[in-house]
Every structure is written in structure tokens, then in C-alpha cells.
Design a protein around this motif. Structure first.
Motif, short mmCIF file in Angstrom:
data_model
loop_
_atom_site.label_atom_id
_atom_site.label_comp_id
_atom_site.label_asym_id
_atom_site.label_seq_id
_atom_site.Cartn_x
_atom_site.Cartn_y
_atom_site.Cartn_z
N THR A 112 10.16 9.95 5.39
CA THR A 112 9.24 9.05 6.08
C THR A 112 9.84 7.65 6.08
OG1 THR A 112 7.34 10.34 5.30
CG2 THR A 112 6.90 8.12 6.13
N ASP A 113 9.73 6.99 7.21
CA ASP A 113 10.23 5.62 7.31
C ASP A 113 9.22 4.67 6.68
OD1 ASP A 113 11.37 3.22 7.96
OD2 ASP A 113 11.07 3.41 10.13
N LEU A 114 9.60 4.05 5.58
CA LEU A 114 8.70 3.10 4.92
C LEU A 114 8.52 1.82 5.73
CD1 LEU A 114 9.66 3.48 1.14
CD2 LEU A 114 7.63 4.34 2.33
N GLN A 115 9.44 1.54 6.63
CA GLN A 115 9.28 0.37 7.50
C GLN A 115 8.42 0.68 8.71
OE1 GLN A 115 13.69 -1.25 6.57
NE2 GLN A 115 12.62 -2.40 8.15
N GLY A 116 7.90 1.90 8.77
CA GLY A 116 6.88 2.22 9.75
C GLY A 116 5.49 1.93 9.20
N ARG A 117 5.44 1.42 7.96
CA ARG A 117 4.18 1.08 7.31
C ARG A 117 4.10 -0.43 7.10
NH1 ARG A 117 3.58 5.69 2.57
NH2 ARG A 117 4.14 7.50 3.85
N PHE A 118 2.89 -0.91 6.81
CA PHE A 118 2.71 -2.32 6.51
C PHE A 118 3.06 -2.58 5.06
CE2 PHE A 118 0.31 -5.92 4.96
CZ PHE A 118 0.57 -6.89 5.92
N ASN A 119 3.86 -3.61 4.81
CA ASN A 119 4.29 -3.93 3.45
C ASN A 119 3.28 -4.88 2.79
OD1 ASN A 119 5.68 -5.00 1.11
ND2 ASN A 119 7.55 -4.16 1.99
N LEU A 120 2.60 -4.39 1.75
CA LEU A 120 1.57 -5.17 1.07
C LEU A 120 2.12 -6.46 0.46
CD1 LEU A 120 -0.29 -2.25 -0.74
CD2 LEU A 120 -1.13 -3.54 1.24
N ASN A 121 3.37 -6.45 0.07
CA ASN A 121 3.94 -7.63 -0.59
C ASN A 121 4.17 -8.79 0.37
OD1 ASN A 121 4.02 -6.59 -3.21
ND2 ASN A 121 5.92 -5.50 -2.81
N PRO A 227 10.47 -2.58 0.98
CA PRO A 227 11.12 -3.29 -0.13
C PRO A 227 10.20 -4.37 -0.70
CG PRO A 227 11.90 -4.16 1.93
CD PRO A 227 11.01 -2.99 2.28
N GLN A 228 10.49 -4.81 -1.92
CA GLN A 228 9.63 -5.81 -2.55
C GLN A 228 9.80 -7.18 -1.92
OE1 GLN A 228 10.34 -5.30 -6.80
NE2 GLN A 228 8.49 -4.05 -6.88
N VAL A 229 10.94 -7.43 -1.30
CA VAL A 229 11.07 -8.58 -0.40
C VAL A 229 10.86 -8.00 1.00
CG1 VAL A 229 12.56 -10.39 0.48
CG2 VAL A 229 12.68 -9.76 -1.93
N PRO A 230 9.67 -8.17 1.57
CA PRO A 230 9.25 -7.37 2.73
C PRO A 230 10.22 -7.42 3.90
CG PRO A 230 7.40 -8.56 1.81
CD PRO A 230 8.62 -9.08 1.11
N ALA A 231 10.43 -6.25 4.49
CA ALA A 231 11.21 -6.11 5.71
C ALA A 231 10.25 -5.92 6.88
CB ALA A 231 12.18 -4.94 5.59
N ALA A 232 10.80 -6.01 8.09
CA ALA A 232 9.96 -5.94 9.29
C ALA A 232 9.47 -4.52 9.55
CB ALA A 232 10.75 -6.46 10.48
N ILE A 233 8.42 -4.42 10.36
CA ILE A 233 7.82 -3.13 10.74
C ILE A 233 8.58 -2.57 11.93
CG2 ILE A 233 5.74 -2.00 11.62
CD1 ILE A 233 4.13 -4.24 10.23
N THR A 237 8.53 3.77 14.69
CA THR A 237 8.05 4.75 13.70
C THR A 237 6.67 4.41 13.14
OG1 THR A 237 9.16 3.55 11.91
CG2 THR A 237 10.42 5.30 13.00
N ALA A 238 6.11 3.28 13.52
CA ALA A 238 4.80 2.86 12.98
C ALA A 238 3.70 3.83 13.42
CB ALA A 238 4.48 1.45 13.45
N SER A 239 2.73 4.01 12.54
CA SER A 239 1.59 4.87 12.87
C SER A 239 0.70 4.20 13.91
CB SER A 239 0.78 5.16 11.61
OG SER A 239 0.20 3.95 11.11
N GLN A 240 -0.23 4.97 14.47
CA GLN A 240 -1.12 4.41 15.48
C GLN A 240 -1.94 3.26 14.92
OE1 GLN A 240 -3.50 7.16 17.86
NE2 GLN A 240 -5.20 5.70 17.85
N SER A 241 -2.43 3.38 13.68
CA SER A 241 -3.24 2.32 13.09
C SER A 241 -2.42 1.04 12.93
CB SER A 241 -3.80 2.77 11.74
OG SER A 241 -4.72 3.82 11.90
N VAL A 242 -1.16 1.18 12.53
CA VAL A 242 -0.31 -0.01 12.38
C VAL A 242 -0.03 -0.63 13.75
CG1 VAL A 242 1.97 -0.82 11.65
CG2 VAL A 242 0.73 0.82 10.24
N LEU A 243 0.18 0.20 14.77
CA LEU A 243 0.39 -0.33 16.12
C LEU A 243 -0.86 -1.08 16.60
CD1 LEU A 243 2.28 2.61 17.88
CD2 LEU A 243 3.23 0.43 17.14
N GLN A 244 -2.04 -0.57 16.28
CA GLN A 244 -3.27 -1.25 16.68
C GLN A 244 -3.41 -2.61 16.00
OE1 GLN A 244 -5.80 2.81 16.65
NE2 GLN A 244 -7.04 0.96 16.78
N ALA A 245 -2.77 -2.75 14.83
CA ALA A 245 -2.86 -4.00 14.09
C ALA A 245 -1.95 -5.08 14.65
CB ALA A 245 -2.52 -3.76 12.62
N LEU A 246 -1.10 -4.75 15.64
CA LEU A 246 -0.13 -5.70 16.18
C LEU A 246 -0.71 -6.41 17.40
CD1 LEU A 246 3.09 -3.49 15.93
CD2 LEU A 246 2.16 -5.11 14.25
#
Length: 351
Positions: A112-121, A227-233, A237-246
């Protein structure tokens, strides 16, 4: 004659004693054999469990090697095509199938691509602390919370969760308008203190003020701390919910469900040619999107490998955070626990 009778009586008495002694010896031997059998069974089971565990671990590490090979091949393919993008059509993102093992079990792994998710940090922006303004990342998270299907949060509740998470991450002890710092957490029973550092695990959300198990379960598939120093989304690969947040800058409402579905359908069809084209889509056109543009990318370096192996009816799981830097693949974290939901291919294939 009397002497003969005494001798015969002694003999009979001695025969009785011998029988009792024989029975006692038999009982002792039987007890010793039962104890030995029990110890043998326990030792055998311990040895078998240890052997299966070591064998399973070797297979799980092998799954890491296979995942690393897939990511390296993808990097080489990108170099050959002179493109630098990661999408769901590439080799690492294909539907995983279980591998049959010689021992009669199976092994399964998915990336799974972790950069397809929102980074909480990315929420701990000190510039927004104590103010009513929000950074692009905080605006995105407010919209993401409202876009979750199974957790109905209005904008006010989403802002409260966002500020509480931001206070948990930032280094200071000054609460935001709707946030919480040490004074709040120390008053709880049992009391504890906020992290005031980047999150190490998504599960830390459960300790944050205003967070509920329902929100956590709905949010978990769409967020990461790597990563703990956040990278871009990654828009590919972002999920539908993450795309809706953009959504556009300054708008704290997410894109509608239908707009999110149209973005997913477009990506599955023609795809997004580039980040610039993505930001020129109708849902963004005519509005300022310079803020979200800084949060987006087309390539990824951080991936989650979820692997599972079953041998002799014993199952073991491993979750590995992989970082790709050119052709080098590093394992940043290994978790031998069920922190993520994962399909059971054996059960699915048996139906």
C-alpha cells in the motif's frame, strides 16, 4: 509339623508383601512414564512452535525481499519511460495472490502506498497555534474528517479533532482554541501527558482528546504517520475520501461524494496526466489552490507491506514500512501485530 506350618505361613506372608511391593513399583513406574510423556509432549510442542515460528519469520522476511524487488523494478521502469510517477497500475499495486508453500500452507502479501494517505504529522504547524486560521494540511484534515462515510462529523467537530491532534503533535504546551494540552490530559483518570512530538503510530489517535473509537476506525485506512517529516500526498494512489479532502484554499467543506466518485472514475479511466492537469479540473478551476498544490505529488517513496503466512495451521503476520530511495529499499519499521485489516485469501478461495 509345626515348623512346616510356620514356614508355609511365612511364605504366604512374603508373597503378599512381594505383591504389594510389585504393585507399588508398577504404580511408580506408571507415574514416571506419564510424567515423562507429558514433558515430552510439552517439549515437542515447544520445539514445533519454535520451528514453525522461525520458518514463518523466514517466509515473512522473504515477502519483504519480494516487495523490495517489485519496488526496484518499478523504479527501473520509471527510469526507462522517463516518467516519475507511481499509480495503481504499476507492478507493486497489483492484486496480490497467495503463494502456496511446500509445507502445505500459504503466504500472502500486499503493498500500500503510504503517500496515498494523509500524514497526521503534518498537522503540528506552530504558525496556526492560538489563531483561527489553518494551514493547508489542517484544512485538508478538517475536510477529510467530514468526508468519512462511517463517521458523521460536522465542521465544528472536525475542527475540534484537528486542533486536538495538532496540540498532541506540536512541541509547545499552549492549547489551541479547541485543542488540548497537558492541563487537560493530567486531569483525566488515569492521567497522562500529550506526546508533543511526531506520532509514532496511528493508534496514538485513541489517546487524543475528542477522538472516539468510531472516528478512529473510519479514519484509520486514510491516514499514516510515515514519513515522520511529512511527504506530499500522491494523487494517483489517494483514496476517494482523501481526494474529497483536496478542496480549494479556504474552503473547509470537502468535495461532494459524487465529485469524489468522478475523480476516482477519471483516474481509473484516462487517469491524471499530470499534477498541473489535476489542479485544472472543474472542481478546482477558478479558485485558489496554491495551498493544496504544496501538499500533492505524483510519486511515492514510502510503502506499507502487509504480509501473512500460515504453516501447520499456525498464522503469523508482519507489517513493514518500506522506504524507497532510488534503487535502495530500507525497512523503517516492523510490527508483528494485527494493527491493520487484511483479507484472508485462503478463506476467500475456499468459498
Amino acid at each position: 509339623m509345626s515348623c512346616l506350618r510356620i514356614s508355609l505361613g511365612d511364605i504366604r506372608s512374603q508373597d503378599g508383601v512381594a505383591l504389594v511391593v510389585a504393585l507399588l513399583v508398577f504404580a511408580i513406574c506408571a507415574g514416571v512414564l506419564v510424567a515423562l510423556q507429558r514433558d515430552f509432549d510439552l517439549s515437542y510442542r515447544r520445539g514445533l512452535n519454535s520451528f514453525v515460528a522461525e520458518q514463518s519469520w523466514a517466509y515473512l522476511r522473504g515477502a519483504e525481499d519480494l516487495a523490495s524487488l517489485a519496488l526496484t523494478l518499478d523504479y527501473d521502469a520509471d527510469l526507462a519511460s522517463e516518467t516519475s510517477r507511481d499509480d495503481l497500475n504499476e507492478i507493486w499495486a497489483q492484486q496480490a495472490t497467495p503463494y502456496a508453500l511446500d509445507e502445505g500452507g500459504w503466504m500472502f502479501g500486499s503493498l500500500t502506498d503510504l503517500q496515498g494517505r494523509f500524514n497526521l504529522n503534518s498537522l503540528g504547524d506552530p504558525a496556526a497555534a492560538g489563531t483561527s486560521s489553518y494551514s493547508p494540511a489542517q484544512q485538508t484534515f478538517i475536510r477529510l474528517l467530514q468526508a468519512l462515510e462511517s463517521a458523521e462529523l460536522d465542521q465544528f467537530a472536525a475542527i475540534a479533532v484537528t486542533e486536538a491532534v495538532a496540540d498532541w503533535i506540536d512541541a509547545d504546551d499552549e492549547p489551541r482554541l479547541n485543542g488540548a494540552e497537558s492541563a487537560y490530559y493530567v486531569s483525566l483518570q488515569p492521567s497522562y501527558r500529550p506526546g508533543n512530538r511526531p506520532m509514532m503510530s496511528v493508534s496514538e489517535l485513541l489517546a487524543v482528546a475528542t477522538m472516539t473509537p468510531e472516528i478512529f476506525q473510519a479514519l484509520r485506512p486514510h491516514v499514516t504517520v510515515w514519513p515522520q517529516v511529512p511527504a506530499a500526498i500522491n494523487i494517483h494512489t489517494a483514496s476517494q475520501s482523501v481526494l474529497q479532502a483536496l478542496n480549494v484554499d479556504g474552503n473547509l467543506q470537502p468535495l461532494s461524494r459524487s465529485e469524489g466518485e468522478s475523480l476516482v472514475q477519471l483516474r481509473e479511466g484516462a487517469g491524471f496526466t499530470s499534477l498541473e492537469e489535476f489542479l485544472q479540473l472543474a472542481v478546482f478551476s477558478g479558485e485558489s489552490n496554491s495551498g493544496i498544490a504544496t501538499l500533492l505529488t505524483e510519486s511515492s517513496s514510502y510503502f506499507l507491506l502487509a504480509s501473512r503466512v500460515e504453516i501447520a495451521d499456525r498464522e503469523q503476520r508482519l507489517y513493514s514500512v518500506l522506504r524507497r530511495q532510488a534503487r535502495e529499499i530500507d525497512v523503517l519499521q516492523r510490527i508483528n501485530a494485527s494493527l491493520y485489516d487484511m483479507p484472508n485469501p485462503a478463506a476467500e478461495n475456499s468459498q
